[in-house]
Motif scaffolding. Sequence first.
Motif, mmCIF file in Angstrom:
data_model
loop_
_atom_site.group_PDB
_atom_site.id
_atom_site.type_symbol
_atom_site.label_atom_id
_atom_site.label_comp_id
_atom_site.label_asym_id
_atom_site.label_seq_id
_atom_site.Cartn_x
_atom_site.Cartn_y
_atom_site.Cartn_z
ATOM 1 N N ILE A 1 0.838 -1.192 0.000
ATOM 2 C CA ILE A 1 0.000 0.000 0.000
ATOM 3 C C ILE A 1 0.876 1.246 0.000
ATOM 4 O O ILE A 1 0.679 2.155 -0.782
ATOM 5 N N THR A 2 1.850 1.279 0.870
ATOM 6 C CA THR A 2 2.721 2.444 0.967
ATOM 7 C C THR A 2 3.498 2.641 -0.312
ATOM 8 O O THR A 2 3.623 3.756 -0.808
ATOM 9 N N THR A 3 4.016 1.574 -0.874
ATOM 10 C CA THR A 3 4.802 1.691 -2.094
ATOM 11 C C THR A 3 3.949 2.164 -3.256
ATOM 12 O O THR A 3 4.383 2.967 -4.061
ATOM 13 N N PHE A 4 2.698 1.720 -3.328
ATOM 14 C CA PHE A 4 1.829 2.120 -4.425
ATOM 15 C C PHE A 4 1.539 3.615 -4.408
ATOM 16 O O PHE A 4 1.621 4.293 -5.409
ATOM 17 N N LEU A 5 1.174 4.153 -3.256
ATOM 18 C CA LEU A 5 0.766 5.550 -3.214
ATOM 19 C C LEU A 5 1.861 6.499 -2.754
ATOM 20 O O LEU A 5 1.839 7.671 -3.100
ATOM 21 N N PHE A 6 2.785 6.044 -1.983
ATOM 22 C CA PHE A 6 3.904 6.861 -1.549
ATOM 23 C C PHE A 6 5.183 6.080 -1.862
ATOM 24 O O PHE A 6 5.685 5.358 -1.030
ATOM 25 N N ASN B 1 2.784 12.231 7.064
ATOM 26 C CA ASN B 1 3.749 12.405 8.144
ATOM 27 C C ASN B 1 3.874 11.113 8.946
ATOM 28 O O ASN B 1 4.296 11.143 10.093
ATOM 29 N N CYS B 2 3.498 9.995 8.347
ATOM 30 C CA CYS B 2 3.575 8.691 8.995
ATOM 31 C C CYS B 2 4.798 7.937 8.486
ATOM 32 O O CYS B 2 5.340 8.258 7.431
ATOM 33 N N GLY B 3 5.186 6.930 9.228
ATOM 34 C CA GLY B 3 6.339 6.135 8.853
ATOM 35 C C GLY B 3 6.071 5.249 7.657
ATOM 36 O O GLY B 3 4.933 4.823 7.427
ATOM 37 N N GLU B 4 7.107 4.986 6.908
ATOM 38 C CA GLU B 4 6.992 4.087 5.762
ATOM 39 C C GLU B 4 6.547 2.720 6.252
ATOM 40 O O GLU B 4 7.047 2.195 7.233
ATOM 41 N N GLY B 5 5.560 2.149 5.573
ATOM 42 C CA GLY B 5 5.081 0.821 5.936
ATOM 43 C C GLY B 5 3.895 0.824 6.876
ATOM 44 O O GLY B 5 3.332 -0.221 7.147
ATOM 45 N N ASP B 6 3.486 1.993 7.395
ATOM 46 C CA ASP B 6 2.308 2.042 8.259
ATOM 47 C C ASP B 6 1.066 1.688 7.440
ATOM 48 O O ASP B 6 0.863 2.226 6.354
ATOM 49 N N VAL B 7 0.237 0.795 7.955
ATOM 50 C CA VAL B 7 -0.979 0.390 7.246
ATOM 51 C C VAL B 7 -1.983 1.531 7.228
ATOM 52 O O VAL B 7 -2.557 1.863 6.208
ATOM 53 N N SER B 8 -2.201 2.146 8.364
ATOM 54 C CA SER B 8 -3.112 3.286 8.413
ATOM 55 C C SER B 8 -2.350 4.496 8.935
ATOM 56 O O SER B 8 -1.348 4.365 9.620
ATOM 57 N N CYS B 9 -2.845 5.671 8.569
ATOM 58 C CA CYS B 9 -2.159 6.898 8.936
ATOM 59 C C CYS B 9 -3.195 7.974 9.219
ATOM 60 O O CYS B 9 -4.105 8.185 8.421
ATOM 61 N N ASN B 10 -3.087 8.636 10.360
ATOM 62 C CA ASN B 10 -3.995 9.732 10.669
ATOM 63 C C ASN B 10 -3.252 11.065 10.702
ATOM 64 O O ASN B 10 -3.693 12.014 11.335
ATOM 65 N N GLN B 11 -2.132 11.114 9.998
ATOM 66 C CA GLN B 11 -1.323 12.324 9.924
ATOM 67 C C GLN B 11 -1.086 12.695 8.459
ATOM 68 O O GLN B 11 0.046 12.802 8.005
ATOM 69 N N LEU B 12 -2.180 12.897 7.743
ATOM 70 C CA LEU B 12 -2.089 13.259 6.335
ATOM 71 C C LEU B 12 -2.528 14.707 6.148
ATOM 72 O O LEU B 12 -3.392 15.199 6.876
ATOM 73 N N ILE C 1 -12.024 -3.897 13.882
ATOM 74 C CA ILE C 1 -11.020 -2.952 14.393
ATOM 75 C C ILE C 1 -9.850 -2.784 13.433
ATOM 76 O O ILE C 1 -9.434 -1.671 13.135
ATOM 77 N N THR C 2 -9.333 -3.888 12.946
ATOM 78 C CA THR C 2 -8.142 -3.889 12.115
ATOM 79 C C THR C 2 -8.450 -3.380 10.712
ATOM 80 O O THR C 2 -9.405 -3.843 10.077
ATOM 81 N N PRO C 3 -7.641 -2.406 10.210
ATOM 82 C CA PRO C 3 -7.852 -1.953 8.833
ATOM 83 C C PRO C 3 -7.506 -3.060 7.845
ATOM 84 O O PRO C 3 -6.500 -3.734 7.988
ATOM 85 N N CYS C 4 -8.368 -3.251 6.850
ATOM 86 C CA CYS C 4 -8.127 -4.272 5.823
ATOM 87 C C CYS C 4 -7.815 -3.617 4.488
ATOM 88 O O CYS C 4 -6.743 -3.082 4.307
ATOM 89 N N ARG C 5 -8.787 -3.597 3.602
ATOM 90 C CA ARG C 5 -8.553 -3.094 2.244
ATOM 91 C C ARG C 5 -8.450 -1.575 2.234
ATOM 92 O O ARG C 5 -9.309 -0.873 2.748
ATOM 93 N N PHE C 6 -7.386 -1.089 1.610
ATOM 94 C CA PHE C 6 -7.165 0.344 1.473
ATOM 95 C C PHE C 6 -8.129 0.912 0.439
ATOM 96 O O PHE C 6 -8.250 0.393 -0.665
ATOM 97 N N LEU C 7 -8.846 1.989 0.791
ATOM 98 C CA LEU C 7 -9.796 2.626 -0.118
ATOM 99 C C LEU C 7 -9.286 3.968 -0.643
ATOM 100 O O LEU C 7 -9.630 4.377 -1.742
ATOM 101 N N GLY C 8 -8.497 4.663 0.155
ATOM 102 C CA GLY C 8 -7.981 5.981 -0.222
ATOM 103 C C GLY C 8 -7.743 6.833 1.010
ATOM 104 O O GLY C 8 -7.244 6.348 2.016
ATOM 105 N N TYR C 9 -8.182 8.104 0.921
ATOM 106 C CA TYR C 9 -7.937 9.066 1.991
ATOM 107 C C TYR C 9 -9.214 9.822 2.306
ATOM 108 O O TYR C 9 -10.058 10.024 1.441
ATOM 109 N N LYS C 10 -9.316 10.297 3.558
ATOM 110 C CA LYS C 10 -10.507 11.008 4.000
ATOM 111 C C LYS C 10 -10.079 12.239 4.802
ATOM 112 O O LYS C 10 -9.237 12.146 5.704
#
Length: 114
Positions: free
Chosen positions: A5-10, A31-42, A70-79
């Motif tokens: 996911i990270t490699t595809f978009l970042f 502003n999240c670390g490389e490889g983080d599945v979810s990020c709330n610092q965009l 609870i666990t994030p699964c499929r990446f949809l984009g950004y909100k």
Amino acid sequence: MKKLITTFLFPIAASAADLETKSFLVSIKSNCGEGDVSCNQLIYKGTSKKSGNTITLKGSSWHTLCSDGITPCRFLGYKFKNGNITYYVHQDGLLEVVHDRGKILVSEQGKWQE
């Protein structure tokens, strides 16, 4: 999957993704670390091609949840939220701006820039 996911978009060593639609230029910075599945610092910076007006918003990645709820699964984009308006930037490049009452204010397909 986390790294994919990270490699595809970042891409590696990058922390930004740029999207261009017919009417808008959108830049998303992480502003999240490389490889983080979810990020709330965009950070979303959207610029109107017509007026030149710019809006900057804080937001998070957007996922479906796994069966545990609870666990994030499929990446949809950004909100990104701006009061009662939500800006969705879909993985496939669709930009949607939606009022919390369900009214779609903007819906434009864009292309991710390399």
